[in-house]
Motif scaffolding. Structure first.
Motif, short mmCIF file in Angstrom:
data_model
loop_
_atom_site.label_atom_id
_atom_site.label_comp_id
_atom_site.label_asym_id
_atom_site.label_seq_id
_atom_site.Cartn_x
_atom_site.Cartn_y
_atom_site.Cartn_z
N ALA A 161 0.37 46.32 -67.65
CA ALA A 161 -0.56 45.97 -66.34
C ALA A 161 0.69 45.23 -65.55
O ALA A 161 0.67 45.34 -64.46
CB ALA A 161 -1.75 44.88 -66.49
N LEU A 175 -5.03 40.37 -61.81
CA LEU A 175 -5.69 40.54 -63.20
C LEU A 175 -5.09 39.58 -64.36
O LEU A 175 -5.34 39.04 -65.17
CB LEU A 175 -5.62 41.65 -63.90
CG LEU A 175 -6.53 42.92 -62.94
CD1 LEU A 175 -6.41 44.43 -63.83
CD2 LEU A 175 -7.87 42.69 -62.88
N ARG A 178 -10.57 51.23 -59.50
CA ARG A 178 -11.02 49.85 -59.64
C ARG A 178 -12.48 49.67 -59.41
O ARG A 178 -13.21 49.07 -59.91
CB ARG A 178 -10.33 48.80 -58.46
CG ARG A 178 -8.89 48.37 -58.89
CD ARG A 178 -8.34 47.56 -57.81
NE ARG A 178 -7.28 46.92 -58.24
CZ ARG A 178 -6.46 46.31 -57.70
NH1 ARG A 178 -6.55 46.01 -56.50
NH2 ARG A 178 -5.08 45.89 -58.69
N TYR A 196 -13.89 51.44 -62.84
CA TYR A 196 -13.69 50.75 -64.10
C TYR A 196 -13.85 49.30 -63.84
O TYR A 196 -12.77 48.49 -63.77
CB TYR A 196 -12.53 50.98 -64.89
CG TYR A 196 -12.44 52.38 -65.27
CD1 TYR A 196 -12.81 52.84 -66.47
CD2 TYR A 196 -11.50 53.34 -64.54
CE1 TYR A 196 -12.83 54.14 -66.58
CE2 TYR A 196 -11.39 54.69 -65.01
CZ TYR A 196 -12.19 55.00 -66.04
OH TYR A 196 -11.80 56.39 -66.28
N ARG A 243 -11.74 47.04 -66.24
CA ARG A 243 -10.24 47.28 -65.97
C ARG A 243 -9.79 47.16 -67.43
O ARG A 243 -8.80 46.37 -67.49
CB ARG A 243 -9.85 46.21 -65.13
CG ARG A 243 -10.16 46.66 -63.63
CD ARG A 243 -9.68 45.79 -62.79
NE ARG A 243 -10.43 45.81 -61.30
CZ ARG A 243 -9.99 45.18 -60.30
NH1 ARG A 243 -9.17 44.31 -60.25
NH2 ARG A 243 -10.71 45.11 -59.23
N TYR A 270 -9.09 52.11 -67.85
CA TYR A 270 -8.64 52.12 -66.43
C TYR A 270 -6.95 52.03 -66.43
O TYR A 270 -6.30 52.50 -65.80
CB TYR A 270 -8.96 50.59 -66.03
CG TYR A 270 -8.26 50.09 -64.78
CD1 TYR A 270 -8.76 50.49 -63.42
CD2 TYR A 270 -7.45 48.77 -65.03
CE1 TYR A 270 -8.02 50.00 -62.60
CE2 TYR A 270 -6.96 48.39 -63.64
CZ TYR A 270 -7.04 49.05 -62.45
OH TYR A 270 -6.63 48.29 -61.49
#
Length: 330
Positions: free
Chosen positions: A14, A22, A57, A60, A63, A67
């Motif tokens: 990520a 996030l 986005r 999911y 996430r 995702y």
């Protein structure tokens, strides 16, 4: 080899993608890759990734791993395309290839018209959200056209498309060629706000869990209309969540993509938007009209011949990649 714990590994993915909302603040103006000394920025990758990112986005809400897996797959595809372009541009250096500004002007307007439904404000907003300037975007389009011209010139000596090839290609592409602005849906919908006044004390995570529980019940045969009447904050809740026939252009692009991809009768969601969670059951899909073969025959011929050139191009670019200096950073 030492391996990261699963949660840490996904966090690393990520972070490499620049998902600051996030996982906290990260660098978004960094380098995604270097190809023979030429830089591909994360901004470039993010802009080209934006349409797919919006869809994922919505699809999911939590996430999680699914995702991040899909996002990484999409990001890798975008990055590889940009790397290929930089390799071709390296080959073009010193050849004095130029492109008039008006060609880029026309392409920018085409993108605004076809991708953003003619809304220039949304186009500029997308640029801003990806951190890409108009100047950088125009440069990316210039590079794209130069690469296309090079491919056409270098790999143009292919056998002409036959009538049978053109007809087969048209059949495979017919649905993609339709007028999507004329697509319509009939569906039922349940909407659970992220902050629901009817559920005091419940936070957005609680309401997502509530929406997930409803979706599971519906997938196990519960009555959609009854749940809509009891729980939905949608304008058509009292009608059992039944929406009238709705045009694709009246839906957000990400939601429309998810709904038109799903089989009729399937429970979809919960999908996430900025204000809450949506559960949908598509009852009927009607696609916009597609052009006849006679209207697009020349385009189909060109596409068939491009596919033939592409096979040779892929072999050529694969050979160049072996000797190119490529440094991937995401």
């Amino acid at each position: 080899m030492n391996r990261l714990p699963k949660c840490a590994a996904w966090t690393a993915v990520a972070l490499s993608l620049g998902l600051a909302p996030l996982f906290g603040a990260v660098e978004i103006n960094g380098i995604a890759a270097k190809v023979n000394g030429k830089v591909i920025t994360k901004k470039e990758v993010n802009f080209h990734l934006a349409p797919r990112l919006a869809l994922l986005r919505a699809k999911y809400p939590r996430r999680g791993e699914a995702y991040l897996t899909e996002l990484k797959k999409a990001q890798d595809a975008v990055l590889e395309g940009l790397i290929d372009n930089k390799i071709v541009l390296s080959e073009l250096e010193g050849k004095g290839a130029q492109l008039p500004d008006h060609v880029i002007d026309v392409e920018v307007q085409r993108i605004i018209r076809e991708v953003f439904n003619g809304n220039e404000a949304n186009f500029r907003k997308s640029l801003q959200e990806s951190g890409m300037t108009m100047r950088a975007f125009r440069e990316s389009q210039r590079e794209k056209f130069l690469v296309q011209a090079f491919r056409s010139q270098q790999f143009g000596d292919v056998s002409p498309a036959t009538p049978a090839e053109i007809e087969a290609h048209y059949r495979s592409r017919r649905n993609d060629l339709r007028d999507r602005s004329k697509d319509t849906l009939v569906f039922q919908k349940i909407y659970i706000p992220a902050v629901d006044p009817n559920r005091p004390g419940a936070n957005p995570d609680d309401n997502l869990a509530f929406a997930e529980a409803i979706a599971n019940q519906l997938k196990n045969g519960a009555d959609f209309a009854e749940h809509a009447k009891q729980h939905s904050a949608d304008a058509f809740a009292e009608e059992g969540g039944m929406w009238p026939e709705t045009s694709r252009v009246d839906l957000s692009p990400a939601f429309a993509e998810v709904l038109f991809e799903a089989p009729q009768g399937e429970i979809i969601g919960p999908l996430k938007d900025p204000n809450g969670f949506t559960i949908v059951k598509v009852l009927k899909k009607k696609y916009g009209p597609a052009p006849s073969l006679s209207e697009v025959r020349d385009r189909m011929r060109k596409e068939v011949e491009i596919e033939k050139r592409s096979a040779r191009y892929k072999k050529w670019i694969s050979l160049l990649k072996r000797s190119a200096m490529i440094e991937r950073r995401i």
